[in-house]
Design a protein around this motif. Sequence first.
Motif, PDB file in Angstrom:
ATOM      1  N   LYS A 212     -21.794 -38.597  43.085  1.00  0.00           N
ATOM      2  CA  LYS A 212     -22.998 -38.762  42.273  1.00  0.00           C
ATOM      3  C   LYS A 212     -24.218 -39.005  43.174  1.00  0.00           C
ATOM      4  O   LYS A 212     -24.940 -39.983  43.010  1.00  0.00           O
ATOM      5  CB  LYS A 212     -22.832 -39.951  41.323  1.00  0.00           C
ATOM      6  CG  LYS A 212     -21.585 -39.923  40.464  1.00  0.00           C
ATOM      7  CD  LYS A 212     -21.828 -39.175  39.183  1.00  0.00           C
ATOM      8  CE  LYS A 212     -20.642 -39.292  38.234  1.00  0.00           C
ATOM      9  NZ  LYS A 212     -20.896 -38.627  36.936  1.00  0.00           N
ATOM     10  N   PRO A 213     -24.480 -38.130  44.131  1.00  0.00           N
ATOM     11  CA  PRO A 213     -25.552 -38.406  45.095  1.00  0.00           C
ATOM     12  C   PRO A 213     -26.942 -38.532  44.465  1.00  0.00           C
ATOM     13  O   PRO A 213     -27.737 -39.398  44.861  1.00  0.00           O
ATOM     14  CB  PRO A 213     -25.485 -37.226  46.058  1.00  0.00           C
ATOM     15  CG  PRO A 213     -24.817 -36.135  45.286  1.00  0.00           C
ATOM     16  CD  PRO A 213     -23.831 -36.824  44.392  1.00  0.00           C
ATOM     17  N   GLU A 214     -27.238 -37.690  43.489  1.00  0.00           N
ATOM     18  CA  GLU A 214     -28.556 -37.757  42.858  1.00  0.00           C
ATOM     19  C   GLU A 214     -28.708 -39.036  42.037  1.00  0.00           C
ATOM     20  O   GLU A 214     -29.768 -39.680  42.057  1.00  0.00           O
ATOM     21  CB  GLU A 214     -28.786 -36.530  41.977  1.00  0.00           C
ATOM     22  CG  GLU A 214     -28.893 -35.231  42.769  1.00  0.00           C
ATOM     23  CD  GLU A 214     -29.194 -34.038  41.883  1.00  0.00           C
ATOM     24  OE1 GLU A 214     -29.313 -34.228  40.641  1.00  0.00           O
ATOM     25  OE2 GLU A 214     -29.299 -32.923  42.417  1.00  0.00           O
ATOM     26  N   LEU A 215     -27.656 -39.426  41.321  1.00  0.00           N
ATOM     27  CA  LEU A 215     -27.700 -40.653  40.535  1.00  0.00           C
ATOM     28  C   LEU A 215     -27.775 -41.872  41.448  1.00  0.00           C
ATOM     29  O   LEU A 215     -28.489 -42.838  41.158  1.00  0.00           O
ATOM     30  CB  LEU A 215     -26.476 -40.734  39.630  1.00  0.00           C
ATOM     31  CG  LEU A 215     -26.501 -41.818  38.546  1.00  0.00           C
ATOM     32  CD1 LEU A 215     -27.650 -41.582  37.578  1.00  0.00           C
ATOM     33  CD2 LEU A 215     -25.174 -41.863  37.793  1.00  0.00           C
ATOM     34  N   ALA A 217     -29.126 -42.016  44.393  1.00  0.00           N
ATOM     35  CA  ALA A 217     -30.498 -42.086  44.907  1.00  0.00           C
ATOM     36  C   ALA A 217     -31.451 -42.609  43.840  1.00  0.00           C
ATOM     37  O   ALA A 217     -32.330 -43.433  44.122  1.00  0.00           O
ATOM     38  CB  ALA A 217     -30.943 -40.711  45.396  1.00  0.00           C
ATOM     39  N   LEU A 218     -31.273 -42.150  42.598  1.00  0.00           N
ATOM     40  CA  LEU A 218     -32.124 -42.616  41.507  1.00  0.00           C
ATOM     41  C   LEU A 218     -31.960 -44.112  41.280  1.00  0.00           C
ATOM     42  O   LEU A 218     -32.923 -44.814  40.964  1.00  0.00           O
ATOM     43  CB  LEU A 218     -31.771 -41.850  40.228  1.00  0.00           C
ATOM     44  CG  LEU A 218     -32.620 -42.145  38.991  1.00  0.00           C
ATOM     45  CD1 LEU A 218     -34.068 -41.723  39.203  1.00  0.00           C
ATOM     46  CD2 LEU A 218     -32.036 -41.446  37.755  1.00  0.00           C
ATOM     47  N   THR A 223     -35.656 -45.591  47.183  1.00  0.00           N
ATOM     48  CA  THR A 223     -36.049 -44.209  46.927  1.00  0.00           C
ATOM     49  C   THR A 223     -37.459 -44.104  46.357  1.00  0.00           C
ATOM     50  O   THR A 223     -38.151 -43.107  46.567  1.00  0.00           O
ATOM     51  CB  THR A 223     -35.071 -43.551  45.930  1.00  0.00           C
ATOM     52  OG1 THR A 223     -33.733 -43.676  46.415  1.00  0.00           O
ATOM     53  CG2 THR A 223     -35.390 -42.079  45.713  1.00  0.00           C
TER      54      THR A 223
END
Length: 298
Positions: A212-215, A217-218, A223
């Motif tokens: 879940k790299p995008e989650l 980071a979010l 970030t």
Amino acid sequence: MLQLQMPCWISVWLALWTAAATQVVAQAPPRLPTEIEVVRDIEFGQGGGRALKLHLVRPKELPTEPMPAIVYIHGGGWTGGNRDGGLGHASQWARRGILGASIEYRLSGEAKFPAQIEDCKCAIRFLRAKAKEYHLDPDRIAVCGHSAGGHLSALVGTSAHLPELEGKGGWPEFSSKVRAVCAISGPADFPTWGNEAHPAVRGLLGGLVTEKPELAALASPVTHVQKSTPPFLIIHGDKDDIVPVSQGRAMHAALEKVGADSTLLVVEGGNHHPYSPETGKAMNEFFEKHLRSKAEKK
């Protein structure tokens, strides 16, 4: 004698679970000073189709001018804890003429990220919407939290410009922006935390950081920092074996890089609960500086 080696992720999970369990015990409602009052279980919005609630702690004798407010976000690995956990902090703030609000949010067993930050931001919008009713100054709202609550406090402070994290809990016409942030022992950058199989993080995100790299980071406050990010006080123990001090340092470095106001207090020998007279003094001075009006400081 045969000695069994416990896998690293299990030992980390046990440490986190123990800390969360200890905190739940510590969250038994404290004996509060007689000069303050608690208004319990105020519904501030909706999350996942159910009511979300907070406790308000305030002086029995309200000051003439509207009060600043501090929202406390409890810890517990995003898996435990409740709104009783902030009553101790809030009672001390109320004694100083600051309204305290200790809030709940959906835990990871009920809903995955971003539900938690949506609920926290909804609480801030609610307080701003009800400023006149609760005799608070909508321009002087701060946030404070420990551990998972430290993470969510930092994310509240860095995400006012992100509509995708506001949620639909209520009061959309009001801002979730805060005046100041105190983040204690909180994760700040999930991809660099070190143990991507951390059960609490996996529970929060619904999978590994690498899945879940995008989650991830979010969900990471680092970030989203901007020069306009409100002032931060970051408190972290250098012997924290649950959330390493490198997380606090990373948050501080990210803020300094963009020119935001950040103070990092590393408590020598401090563990995951780095409370001391030194940290108490630092918190009081920080909130006095950023929440008091010029007239009150005279």
